[in-house]
Design an enzyme around this catalytic site. Structure first.
Site, PDB file in Angstrom:
ATOM      1  N   ARG A 303       0.823  -1.200   0.000  1.00  0.00           N
ATOM      2  CA  ARG A 303       0.000   0.000   0.000  1.00  0.00           C
ATOM      3  C   ARG A 303       0.864   1.259   0.000  1.00  0.00           C
ATOM      4  NH1 ARG A 303      -3.437  -1.275   3.765  1.00  0.00           N
ATOM      5  NH2 ARG A 303      -5.093  -1.916   2.349  1.00  0.00           N
ATOM      6  N   ALA A 304       2.034   1.198   0.616  1.00  0.00           N
ATOM      7  CA  ALA A 304       2.913   2.365   0.628  1.00  0.00           C
ATOM      8  C   ALA A 304       3.352   2.745  -0.776  1.00  0.00           C
ATOM      9  CB  ALA A 304       4.138   2.091   1.504  1.00  0.00           C
TER      10      ALA A 304
END
Length: 725
Positions: A303-304
């Site tokens: 997700r980063a």
């Protein structure tokens, strides 16, 4: 909607709950100064809602709430289906909308649309579950006999912003609702005979003070960006902040009018950036660079990478560019990675910007000139205001990042860190002057480890947490109480069932509405989890100066704190040495502050045992006022010596009696080694505590002793005997 569910009636759209309109008493967003990172994060998530929201962390009094509320004034207006309570998009209405189906107009091919201001919906920390997800309209159900769903805050926040002030204090069951909505984009209600699902895609904005406790990792990861804010240290900037605030308080309308042009320009810039978003190009080599940065900082999951890429594109669009540059990637990484690179709760947030610069490499050539944004009007003193989020040529975030943490957390060395006299024998006599000086030592804690979960038998009534079963005001409904509790939640099905057999006797006929009386009312029995308070009272005198012992004690405290963070318990630490006792760690769940305070605990000097016990009694008394239902456990780590002050032994026994009379559950861990005098055992009698002789206080031994003597563990130990009986 499930088969067999009663039809849910429709009604005209009510006013949006908790929605804040653009009112004149809202401080202008372009007038906020000294919070560049926060302003930039809010702008980026407004330009591209797919970034995923913003978490603002910082000390109290840094205009976190003011800035978030000011954002609503500059958000572009929103097109919605007319009459839809769930803010469906006319271009793409939700096929499962409870107010649907939305029929298209013949000329346009779309449902009839209307425009309204964007919403900033506030979710109070103490909100109830039915207020968040919606519930059955009791007035319609009991008065007219119709089943009508009343939307909650998640419905009102659809396609808008959902703001949670002090989000780290939000109850766990509300956090679960937010996680479900954030993960699926829909809110599902299955309760009280109502089965409804509706779209709930919102930008989540939260503010918090880390000193009041940390955020659950699952919810923390749902925030796309995070910003650390602190009060500016520059006196001129601080004075400008105060000047603007005082001018706003004197005449809000006039102050807002001065920034009207800047607010309009900022809103127009946001609309332009949104329109430009689809044209921004992110090359494959730049996407690979983002992946390399995320891998170098060892972030969890992917997700980063996704959030950094989206934020870099939004940053380029905000600056009017159609190509992403390294400056855009750097700005995005500074906001998207700090809260994802933390490996455990004891790691301080932040990002190594030197490493980030090394990964980014050399700067790229200067991009094409950007359009000059309009400047805000003069402030109340007649001059031009300093750079503000809507006025700076570089946009928000052009300034230096705020400090990683408040200077207040860095305490100067206390007087206890000075050298003190050596420890005398265990006689309790007055201190005698000596020529030798024993240096103070400082032991560090080892690596914290995960502890097992121990729960109590039956159902308690403690404060909400995640350890033992308890009857609380937050959680899930497990039954109904025949006696309505003040402030309790109405259990509608049980109320109707209680009133139904009495309808004939009360004269109800035909289609007449249900006749209710006070004795029919039933309140829901809510079952959740309770938390506990573990107060460690540690002898840090010269007799405990063995580094191995202090390391073990500190490691156990950190491990208990880690478990408290995960189970929503509290942990406190009191140390006594020299001539006084110190509350080294006030009862808290903030693991960052706790880790710093534990590292600062020195050892050496005489043993003021009475002072340590009296401070423990006062600390527990104050905590009992704050949390009257939280069960405490006092863990005293000592060898039983009392050598500081006159009549030290007698005073320590009297202090122990005070704790015993207060009914405090206690454990004495005897750290005396070799040929012992039995002082700790005698102390445990006066304290009414369990005496546990431990020759060498290893961290795992100390922790197992604590677990064996918690109220939960003692209760669970009775299960085999009860089963045998």
């Amino acid at each position: 909607m499930q088969k067999g569910s009663p039809p849910v009636s429709r009604a005209p759209a009510p006013p949006a709950p908790a929605a804040r309109a653009a009112e004149p008493r809202t401080f202008p967003f372009s007038a906020v100064v000294g919070s560049d990172d926060m302003a930039l994060a809010l702008v980026l998530t407004t330009v591209s809602p797919e970034v995923g929201g913003v978490l603002v962390r910082g000390e109290k009094g840094t205009a976190k709430t003011t800035t978030v509320r000011a954002l609503a004034r500059v958000l572009p207006p929103l097109a919605v289906v007319e009459g839809c309570r769930f803010s469906c998009d006319p271009a793409d209405p939700d096929p499962g909308c409870p107010d649907g189906p939305h029929l298209a107009d013949a000329p346009s091919g779309r449902p009839h649309a209307t425009t309204r201001p964007a919403r900033l919906v506030e979710l109070p920390v103490g909100a109830t579950e039915d207020r968040v997800i919606g519930s059955l309209d009791l007035q319609q159900a009991l008065g007219a006999g119709r089943v009508r769903y009343e939307p909650g805050l998640l419905a009102a926040a659809h396609r808008g912003l959902l703001y949670v002030d002090e989000v780290n204090l939000l109850h766990d069951h509300l956090v679960d609702l937010l996680l479900d909505a954030a993960a699926t984009g829909r809110s599902t209600v299955e309760r009280e005979g109502v089965s409804v699902a509706h779209a709930s895609r919102m930008v989540l904005v939260g503010t918090m003070n880390p000193e009041e406790g940390e955020l659950r990792p699952q919810l923390l990861d749902r925030f796309g960006l995070t910003a650390e804010v602190a009060a500016p240290r520059d006196p001129a900037l601080r004075a400008e902040v105060v000047r603007r605030r005082m001018a706003f308080d004197r005449d809000p309308a006039a102050f807002t009018a001065r920034y009207a042009d800047a607010e309009q320009a900022l809103s127009a810039r946001l609309r332009t950036a949104r329109a430009l978003l689809e044209e921004v190009e992110l090359r494959d080599d730049q996407l690979l660079l983002i992946a390399e940065i995320c891998a170098a900082f060892e972030v969890d999951g992917l997700r980063a990478d996704l959030v950094t890429a989206r934020a870099a594109v939004a940053h380029a669009a905000w600056h009017g560019r159609i190509r992403v540059t390294k400056a855009d990637i750097r700005a995005a990484a500074r906001l998207a990675l700090p809260h994802r690179r933390r490996r455990n709760p004891f790691d301080a947030p932040g990002l190594d910007e030197e490493l980030l610069d090394q990964l980014l490499g050399e700067d790229e050539p200067e991009p094409e000139p950007e359009p000059e944004p309009p400047q805000p009007g003069p402030d109340d003193e007649g001059g031009e205001p300093p750079d503000a989020p809507g006025a700076s040529p570089e946009g928000p975030g052009a300034g230096d990042p705020p400090p990683a943490g408040p200077e207040a957390d860095r305490r100067p060395p206390s007087q206890d860190q000075r050298s003190e006299a050596p420890e005398p024998g265990p006689t309790g006599e007055e201190d005698a002057p000596t020529a030798a000086v024993v240096p103070t030592t400082l032991a560090s804690a080892g690596t914290a480890y995960r502890t097992r979960l121990f729960t109590a038998t039956g159902i308690g009534a403690g404060e909400a947490g995640r350890r033992s079963r308890a009857v609380t005001r937050t959680g899930r409904s497990v039954g109904a109480a025949s006696r309505p509790e003040p402030g309790g939640r109405l259990h509608l099905p049980a109320t109707i069932r209680a009133a139904a057999p009495q309808q004939h006797a009360r004269g109800r006929a035909g289609a007449e509405v249900l006749r209710l009386r006070r004795e029919d009312l039933r309140t829901a029995t809510i079952e959740g989890r309770e938390s506990n308070l573990v107060l460690l009272v540690v002898d840090a005198s010269g007799s405990m100066a063995a580094r191995r012992r202090m390391e073990a004690v500190k490691t156990a405290a950190l491990s208990l704190l880690l478990d408290a963070y995960q189970r929503r318990d509290k942990v406190g630490l009191i140390t006594f040495r020299g001539a006084a006792a110190t509350l080294a760690l006030p009862p808290t769940s903030s693991v960052e502050v706790a880790a710093r305070r534990l590292d600062e605990v020195p050892n050496g000097g005489r043993t003021p045992l009475a002072e340590g016990l009296l401070l423990a009694a006062e600390t527990l008394r104050q905590e009992r006022i704050r949390d009257p239902r939280r069960r405490p456990l006092l863990v005293l780590v000592t060898d039983g010596r009392a050598t500081s002050g006159p009549d030290a032994v007698a005073r320590s026994r009297r202090a122990a009696g005070l704790l015993r009379d207060a009914g405090v559950a206690s454990v004495v861990i005897d750290c005396e080694t070799g040929f012992g005098l039995g002082l700790a055992r005698t102390l445990s009698v006066h304290l009414g505590a369990e005496h546990v002789p431990v020759g060498e206080v290893a961290a795992d031994q100390l922790l197992s002793v604590v677990q064996r003597h918690t109220p939960e563990k003692r209760a669970s130990a009775l299960r085999p005997a009860q089963d045998a009986a």
